[in-house]
Design an enzyme around this catalytic site. Sequence first.
Site: not given
Length: 413
Positions: A105-106
């Site tokens: 994720g980011k």
Amino acid sequence: MTPGASTRSAYETFLNASCDRLGYGPSIISLLSLAAMEIKVEIPIVRDNGELAIFSGYRVQHQNVRGPCKGGLRYHPEVDLEEVRGLASLMTMKTALVDIPLGGGKGGINCDPRKLSVRELETLTRKFVKRIHREIGPNSDIMAPDVGTDARVMGWIHSEYSAIYGHSPAAVTGKPLALGGSAGRDKATGYGIGIVVKEYAERRGIELKNATAAIQGFGNVGVHAARAFTELGMKVIAISDSRSAVFRKGGVDIDALIRHKQERGLLSDTEDHEAMDPARLLETECDFLVPAALGDAITVENAARIAARTIVEGANGPVTSEADRLLRERGVPILPDILANAGGVIVSYFEWAQNLQREIWPLERVDRELERILGKAARDVLDRAAAEKLDMRSAAFDIAASRVKEALDATGF
């Protein structure tokens, strides 16, 4: 092409090439490429001067088949959805390559943290958590520091999330030690770069004593990479931040540079160091060049002027796909970001595990486990590159993609 679009394009180029080598069809390529969830929120805050400002916040959860999504939160004026997509995808590959039970994720907010007061930053952070709290947490998506954020910001996230759900230290990593942070987290990415370089040098028969390095970026990663190199007997002969750079043939004085930057905000004019143009640091002749600032540092425009014998990607996506091709044609080895800078996510994993188990690991255990996991990942990449006659980025992507596909197969997707 915007920086964000370039990051995404590079990832797709590397992944598609890997899928071709592995014989994966269009459906698998789509599963490996597309994000599971993308979030965009608008965050209004009242500035200290009484004016209303609205910022855009993003969180992309790319793939959670191997575990909860894991990835940084960056505060930077150029953050956009394209950039976050690409970086989330890279996190999936990174966690798979080092074989820890997490996905990718980011996130980010398009702000300049240097132009916001502490109160404004805290308000912005807490409002962001309030808008996305249902989609994050210890079993779904765990944030961590990235460009423009630090342990203090992670502490605010921990506080806001815990105000909603009760004490939840495992909801975010990179926190202050007093809030359940892990020993060694601050140095993990830079220290990990040293581990990877050591494994690479041993395999290639390179003597590291007095080997030279140049580092673009004097933030957390760059400082600790410089320290790790020094411990290996190397000489860091050039280092830069966003506005200044210095060179010293016999090796820079890291402590002096830290003091000078804290006092004056710049690296230049440090005693016994030669000032240089920050834009020219990447062209320094050295054994190891570490771009450890932002993405797209090495492009088709400057790839031909790179004089380093090996590139070590301290930042995420610092070499564009076109520059990567040109450097490979020139025979310049690249230790890719999904391996070289994976120390940060590995120690974030340790912090998450400690929080879930209500344990506190001593620094010696953190360092030992980091070296074990990252050292093995480096050897896996070097082994595959040699066996399949591949460059190291291709070998790393092949290992990572195959592990994600194996997990997808096991779920019956």
